[in-house]
Design a protein around this motif. Structure first.
Motif, short mmCIF file in Angstrom:
data_model
loop_
_atom_site.label_atom_id
_atom_site.label_comp_id
_atom_site.label_asym_id
_atom_site.label_seq_id
_atom_site.Cartn_x
_atom_site.Cartn_y
_atom_site.Cartn_z
N GLY A 1 0.83 -1.20 0.00
CA GLY A 1 0.00 0.00 0.00
C GLY A 1 0.86 1.25 0.00
O GLY A 1 1.75 1.39 -0.84
N ASP A 2 0.65 2.11 0.98
CA ASP A 2 1.39 3.38 1.02
C ASP A 2 2.73 3.26 1.71
O ASP A 2 3.41 4.26 1.93
CB ASP A 2 0.55 4.42 1.77
N CYS A 3 3.10 2.05 2.05
CA CYS A 3 4.33 1.91 2.82
C CYS A 3 5.56 2.01 1.94
O CYS A 3 5.49 1.92 0.72
CB CYS A 3 4.39 0.54 3.49
N SER A 4 6.70 2.18 2.61
CA SER A 4 7.97 2.07 1.91
C SER A 4 8.76 0.97 2.62
O SER A 4 8.61 0.78 3.82
CB SER A 4 8.73 3.39 1.97
N ILE A 5 9.57 0.26 1.86
CA ILE A 5 10.23 -0.90 2.47
C ILE A 5 11.75 -0.84 2.33
O ILE A 5 12.29 -0.26 1.40
CB ILE A 5 9.72 -2.24 1.88
N ALA A 6 12.40 -1.46 3.30
CA ALA A 6 13.83 -1.75 3.19
C ALA A 6 13.92 -3.27 3.18
O ALA A 6 13.31 -3.93 4.04
CB ALA A 6 14.59 -1.18 4.38
#
Lengths: 468, 242
Positions: B131-136
């Protein structure tokens, strides 16, 4: 040698969080980045690594013949070869040579093998003055310290500390400018080089076909050490040999790139016997001391391939454990990092050094960067097996694992164990997480929460879903 | 054509500590039209014992695992590079020269880490989504270096907002029993990783191995960090299930 009767864990715990550890982390990362850059720019690097590996393994499997050939060639060139079974013998040979030539001042270039045999204190006991001439080793000697890295001995020191040390010990104006620090050491050492009676060096490579030893340095001190004094003594581990010059060329290509991220080291010095009549300089006597000191034992065992190591230090620089624990000092001995964790128990015995084999997450980064493809994690596993067989593991681990293995091989017991874990963890948990465990789990919860075992395991859920 | 049946091995950690990941894997595989079976009696592959040199205990567990798996058919899918590598590469060392050699080869040849299976074998039309998340993304060491798993998860997270993670390929410091044997060292390595995760600006830390993720999540929670942790399967599972 600083063989303290403490564990890796104790030494590491004392170093973690110190300025020295921060300096090591930064320095190791810097060396790793440089290695990576040199590897990336060089399309044949991977091929060269394969060739380097083949050369080193070939050399190890023909050591006797190569060393005999080397000794013949060096003798032909007017040099002397001495085989030493252990540190004691090597030191006796070295002191014998020095006393026969009435040497009272000895210069040294950086050499891990002479750290291994602790030649400096043996010479000092006999009233022979020893001066280290590699800048890093010079700093180590001035501060009565020990190297924290096999190629960068003062990785753990900042230039500010070194400036203060020079001001105190050499009576110079304090500075932290690297060029000025270098110049201070240079002027101080130059005069000593000229007065020295003998020079002791290590050996990066010995080349059998010509009886030559190769010294690689970036400061030129190896060249001065081996040429300015009357007597040159080169000390080498018996594994350091290659058959031919074309082999040496391959090793030198991968060595500099892997070690310091240079295409070639600044000085590659070749010594083939003493000064000849037409030579304008060079020593009158050249001695090569070839040291076993436990290497035959390593070669015959499961970790024999570790002797293919060319001492570049790439595995130290990339190792997350080495970086975390402030470098070599945590390992308690000369050879540190992943390679040291294999070499040290081999050279010095499993007691108390077996725990070095556990100083690894088995992440495999060491093997990935090794210029000769040594399978270090497999060797650490082999040493761990040996340590387990010798009963060295702590009881919580052996007993715990035995119970765990028995329940894991019987699904009904496994189920019961899972239920017990759920029940036992209840009083320790809050909102599904455990913040404090007793016993060996304490180390985990000192810095980490642990999820509580789920009320319904995956397999229980699956059986519900899948139907009876 | 009959649907492919995959044998799901969830790993001991997922079974007890993170069943939601196992459920997500079931959801993902079924979404690809795969019939999922969960071989009964699965426990632990034996890696913890193998890695500390307790080979007899490791063999006991490995024998059990081999028997459970060899009794099934089709691909064996494991949502862990580390446990998959244990079966694919290390069982060979444990049973070299024994009568189980053939069994080891049979089972190893069928074993796949989850992202490997989805991308290499199924060529699945699926992407991780948060969704609106950002990931590492944290590449766990054993999957990365023992099985060469890197492009597969990278392909699967291609549509997420990814934040570059400094030293993404560096170990997180978990190391199995290492975390209990040398907790101070493990923690120090973890802290470097967690600093990098927090500096990345990502809202989610994602990886393919629950073992490393539990360690990192435990550390993030203890720090009071806002970064949450997910297994990559959780980002591929359809809403509402799993």
């Amino acid at each position: 040698m600083t063989a303290q009767p403490v564990t890796f864990r104790d030494r590491a715990s004392r170093l973690i969080g110190t300025d020295a550890a921060a300096a090591v982390r930064e320095g190791a990362a810097h060396l790793s980045d440089r290695r990576q850059a040199r590897a990336a720019e060089f399309p044949i690097f991977e091929d060269l690594r394969d060739r380097a590996r083949a050369i080193r393994l070939h050399s190890l499997s023909h050591l006797d013949r190569l060393l005999a050939h080397f000794a013949d060639r060096l003798t032909d060139a007017g040099g002397h070869v001495h085989f030493a079974a252990d540190a004691e013998e090597a030191n006796a040979v070295i002191t014998g040579i020095l006393e026969a030539s009435s040497a009272s001042l000895v210069v040294k270039s950086k050499s891990m093998v002479t750290e291994e045999i602790d030649v400096n204190s043996r010479l000092e006991e006999r009233g022979i003055e020893v001066v280290e001439t590699d800048l890093g080793e010079f700093i180590i000697q001035l501060s009565s310290d020990t190297p924290s890295h096999i190629i960068a001995p003062v990785l753990h020191r900042t230039r500010q500390e070194i400036g203060a040390l020079f001001a105190e010990k050499l009576g110079v104006v304090e500075t932290d400018v690297p060029e000025e620090l270098n110049q201070i050491a240079r002027s101080h050492l130059r005069e000593i080089f000229l007065r020295a009676d003998a020079g002791i060096t290590g050996v990066n490579l010995a080349v059998a076909e010509t009886g030559s030893v190769v010294l690689v340095t970036n400061e030129g001190n190896g060249r001065l050490t081996s040429t300015a004094p009357r007597v040159h003594i080169a000390v080498m581990g018996m594994e350091r040999i290659v058959p031919r010059w074309e082999d040496a060329a391959v090793i030198l290509e991968v060595l500099a790139r892997s070690a310091t991220g240079q295409r070639l080291s600044a000085y590659t010095n070749v010594v083939t016997g003493p000064r000849r009549p037409a030579d304008s300089d060079g020593p009158d006597e050249v001695h090569v001391v070839i040291l076993d000191n436990g290497r035959s034992g390593i070669l015959a065992g499961e970790t024999g391939e570790i002797l293919a190591c060319i001492r570049c230090g790439a595995c130290l620089n990339i190792c997350p454990v080495f970086r975390a624990v402030g470098g070599g000092h945590a390992y308690g001995t000369v050879y540190s990092g992943p390679v040291g964790s294999v070499v040290t128990p081999g050279l010095m015995g499993m007691d108390p050094w077996w725990d070095l084999a556990h100083a690894s997450t088995l992440c495999g980064a060491c093997e990935e960067v090794c210029p000769v493809g040594i399978q270090i994690p497999s060797m650490l596993l082999a040493l761990r097996r040996t340590a387990a067989e010798q009963g060295k593991l702590p009881p919580w681990m052996t007993r715990g694992m035995s119970v765990y293995a028995r329940s894991a091989s019987r699904p009904d017991r496994w189920r019961r164990a899972q239920k017990w874990a759920r029940r036992l963890s209840a009083p320790l948990s809050a909102r599904g997480w455990i913040r404090r465990l007793p016993g060996p789990g304490r180390g985990w919860t000192a810095s980490r929460d642990l999820p509580r075992p789920a009320g319904e395991s995956f397999t229980e859920w699956w059986e519900q879903r899948d139907g009876p | 054509m009959e649907a492919t049946t995959a044998q799901l091995v969830v790993t001991c950690l997922v079974d007890s500590l993170a069943p939601r990941v196992g459920k997500a894997v079931v959801n993902v595989l079924e979404g690809q039209g795969i019939a999922v079976e969960v071989p009964a009696g699965q426990t632990c592959c034996g890696q913890p014992a193998f890695n500390v040199g307790l080979v007899d205990d490791a063999r006991t567990m490995a024998e059990h695992t081999l028997d459970v798996l060899d009794d099934t058919d089709g691909p064996i899918v494991i949502p862990s590079g580390s446990c998959a590598a244990m079966i694919v590469t290390h069982y060979r060392h444990l049973f070299q020269g024994t009568e189980r050699e053939e069994q080891v080869e049979r089972v190893a040849a069928r074993t796949r880490e989850l992202t490997q299976y989805l991308v290499d074998d199924l060529d699945a039309d699926i992407a991780a989504d948060c969704g609106d998340c950002s990931i590492a993304y944290h590449h766990s060491c054993h999957g990365l270096r023992e099985l060469g798993i890197k492009s597969q998860p990278e392909h699967l997270i291609r549509r997420t907002d990814q934040r570059p993670l400094v030293d993404a390929d560096t170990c997180c410091g978990f190391g199995g029993l290492f975390a209990l044997e040398l907790p101070e060292v493990s923690t120090e390595i973890m802290n470097v990783k967690l600093d990098a995760v927090e500096e990345s600006g990502a809202s989610l830390l994602v990886g393919g191995d629950v073992s490393c993720l539990l360690h990192l999540e435990g550390g993030l929670r203890r720090r009071g960090s806002k970064v949450e942790v997910r297994h990559i399967a959780e980002l591929m599972a359809a809403e509402g299930d799993g």
